[in-house]
Design a protein around this motif. Structure first.
Motif, PDB file in Angstrom:
ATOM      1  N   PRO A  27      43.137  42.692  36.033  1.00 25.04           N
ATOM      2  CA  PRO A  27      43.569  44.087  35.991  1.00 25.04           C
ATOM      3  C   PRO A  27      44.787  44.367  36.866  1.00 25.04           C
ATOM      4  O   PRO A  27      45.545  45.286  36.613  1.00 25.04           O
ATOM      5  N   SER A  28      44.989  43.547  37.916  1.00 27.72           N
ATOM      6  CA  SER A  28      46.133  43.744  38.809  1.00 27.72           C
ATOM      7  C   SER A  28      46.452  42.430  39.505  1.00 27.72           C
ATOM      8  O   SER A  28      45.631  41.509  39.537  1.00 27.72           O
ATOM      9  N   TYR A  29      47.647  42.386  40.101  1.00 32.14           N
ATOM     10  CA  TYR A  29      48.043  41.196  40.855  1.00 32.14           C
ATOM     11  C   TYR A  29      47.117  40.996  42.059  1.00 32.14           C
ATOM     12  O   TYR A  29      46.700  39.876  42.356  1.00 32.14           O
ATOM     13  N   GLU A  30      46.776  42.093  42.720  1.00 32.48           N
ATOM     14  CA  GLU A  30      45.898  42.014  43.896  1.00 32.48           C
ATOM     15  C   GLU A  30      44.528  41.432  43.526  1.00 32.48           C
ATOM     16  O   GLU A  30      43.965  40.625  44.261  1.00 32.48           O
ATOM     17  N   GLU A  31      44.019  41.841  42.359  1.00 31.71           N
ATOM     18  CA  GLU A  31      42.732  41.319  41.894  1.00 31.71           C
ATOM     19  C   GLU A  31      42.827  39.816  41.622  1.00 31.71           C
ATOM     20  O   GLU A  31      41.897  39.050  41.913  1.00 31.71           O
ATOM     21  N   ALA A  32      43.950  39.385  41.070  1.00 36.73           N
ATOM     22  CA  ALA A  32      44.149  37.952  40.802  1.00 36.73           C
ATOM     23  C   ALA A  32      44.168  37.157  42.103  1.00 36.73           C
ATOM     24  O   ALA A  32      43.584  36.067  42.191  1.00 36.73           O
ATOM     25  N   VAL A  33      44.832  37.692  43.126  1.00 34.02           N
ATOM     26  CA  VAL A  33      44.890  37.010  44.426  1.00 34.02           C
ATOM     27  C   VAL A  33      43.495  36.925  45.033  1.00 34.02           C
ATOM     28  O   VAL A  33      43.088  35.866  45.548  1.00 34.02           O
ATOM     29  N   ARG A  34      42.731  38.028  44.961  1.00 31.42           N
ATOM     30  CA  ARG A  34      41.350  38.014  45.479  1.00 31.42           C
ATOM     31  C   ARG A  34      40.515  36.963  44.746  1.00 31.42           C
ATOM     32  O   ARG A  34      39.753  36.214  45.349  1.00 31.42           O
ATOM     33  N   ASN A  35      40.670  36.892  43.435  1.00 31.92           N
ATOM     34  CA  ASN A  35      39.907  35.943  42.631  1.00 31.92           C
ATOM     35  C   ASN A  35      40.231  34.498  43.002  1.00 31.92           C
ATOM     36  O   ASN A  35      39.351  33.641  43.030  1.00 31.92           O
ATOM     37  N   SER A  36      41.504  34.231  43.299  1.00 30.82           N
ATOM     38  CA  SER A  36      41.911  32.848  43.605  1.00 30.82           C
ATOM     39  C   SER A  36      41.282  32.345  44.906  1.00 30.82           C
ATOM     40  O   SER A  36      41.197  31.139  45.131  1.00 30.82           O
ATOM     41  N   LYS A  37      40.831  33.255  45.766  1.00 28.77           N
ATOM     42  CA  LYS A  37      40.250  32.856  47.053  1.00 28.77           C
ATOM     43  C   LYS A  37      38.732  32.695  47.002  1.00 28.77           C
ATOM     44  O   LYS A  37      38.108  32.324  47.990  1.00 28.77           O
ATOM     45  N   LEU A  38      38.122  32.971  45.851  1.00 28.77           N
ATOM     46  CA  LEU A  38      36.670  32.859  45.741  1.00 28.77           C
ATOM     47  C   LEU A  38      36.236  31.390  45.639  1.00 28.77           C
ATOM     48  O   LEU A  38      36.935  30.575  45.024  1.00 28.77           O
ATOM     49  N   PRO A  39      35.082  31.033  46.222  1.00 31.13           N
ATOM     50  CA  PRO A  39      34.589  29.639  46.149  1.00 31.13           C
ATOM     51  C   PRO A  39      34.381  29.175  44.700  1.00 31.13           C
ATOM     52  O   PRO A  39      34.675  28.021  44.368  1.00 31.13           O
ATOM     53  N   GLU A  40      33.874  30.068  43.838  1.00 31.20           N
ATOM     54  CA  GLU A  40      33.621  29.649  42.454  1.00 31.20           C
ATOM     55  C   GLU A  40      34.929  29.365  41.693  1.00 31.20           C
ATOM     56  O   GLU A  40      34.951  28.556  40.775  1.00 31.20           O
ATOM     57  N   THR A  41      36.021  30.015  42.106  1.00 32.06           N
ATOM     58  CA  THR A  41      37.311  29.735  41.482  1.00 32.06           C
ATOM     59  C   THR A  41      37.747  28.313  41.801  1.00 32.06           C
ATOM     60  O   THR A  41      38.244  27.587  40.940  1.00 32.06           O
ATOM     61  N   ASP A  42      37.538  27.887  43.051  1.00 34.10           N
ATOM     62  CA  ASP A  42      37.882  26.521  43.447  1.00 34.10           C
ATOM     63  C   ASP A  42      37.029  25.520  42.687  1.00 34.10           C
ATOM     64  O   ASP A  42      37.526  24.485  42.239  1.00 34.10           O
TER      65      ASP A  42
END
Length: 198
Positions: free
Chosen positions: A19-34
């Motif tokens: 939904p936003s660039y900020e949301e994408a950055v938050r998502n990239s820092k999640l353990p499940e994303t890694d």
């Protein structure tokens, strides 16, 4: 969205929208994303590459441009705004005209005939977008204030409905348009047509 390169079947692209660039950055820092990243990397022959994209043109933007077109035709003092919305070589298909109109200047002159004859506004009823096309179903209401196609001003309020399909070019401007509307009904309401008896 997952896409495969037509010329190279081993090249697969996955697009994840946030939904936003900020949301994408938050998502990239999640353990499940890694964890997902490591699992996807294991499926690849080489190292995957990541690209941070901004959407610059999509069907929603074309829909917004089509809406702005109808607002500009009815409300702008002049039609100079059309240059930002309509391509110079615009091709207009209107069954009320004997020949298609080609070119933005010809189209502006056609719009001026309506603008000179009526104070009017469009109401957007529906819009559907797919690929490079936007279909708009609209209602039109105007007051006949001056000569229109040889019909002297009546001061009457008139309404009609119609549908317009616009095709957009790669630069996001309208390059072609197809119009369907109740022009005969409009002329009848202005008293330009004799009533038909059955």
């Amino acid at each position: 969205m997952v896409a495969k390169d037509r010329s190279d079947a081993s090249h697969v692209v996955e697009i994840v929208e946030f939904p936003s660039y900020e949301e994408a950055v938050r998502n990239s820092k999640l353990p499940e994303t890694d964890r997902i990243f490591r699992e996807m990397t294991a499926l690849c022959d080489g190292t995957p590459t990541f690209t941070d994209l901004d959407v610059v043109r999509d069907a929603r933007l074309n829909t917004d441009s089509a809406r702005r077109f109808f607002e500009a035709v009815a409300h702008d003092d002049d039609l100079s705004a059309m240059a930002g919305l309509v391509e110079e070589h615009y091709h207009d298909h209107d069954p009320a005209n004997e020949q298609d109109l080609i070119g933005l200047d010809h189209f502006r002159r056609e719009m001026d005939v309506w603008r000179d004859g009526f104070d009017f506004a469009f109401r957007i009823e529906d819009q559907i977008a797919e690929d490079d096309r936007v279909c708009t179903r609209w209602s039109w209401e105007g007051v006949h204030r001056a000569d229109f196609l040889g019909i002297p001003a009546t001061g009457e309020k008139a309404t009609m409905t119609g549908t317009t399909v616009f095709r957009f070019g790669a630069n996001g401007k309208i390059v072609e348009g197809w119009w369907q509307y109740d022009r005969l009904g409009l002329l009848a309401r202005l008293g330009a047509l004799e009533p038909t008896e059955f």
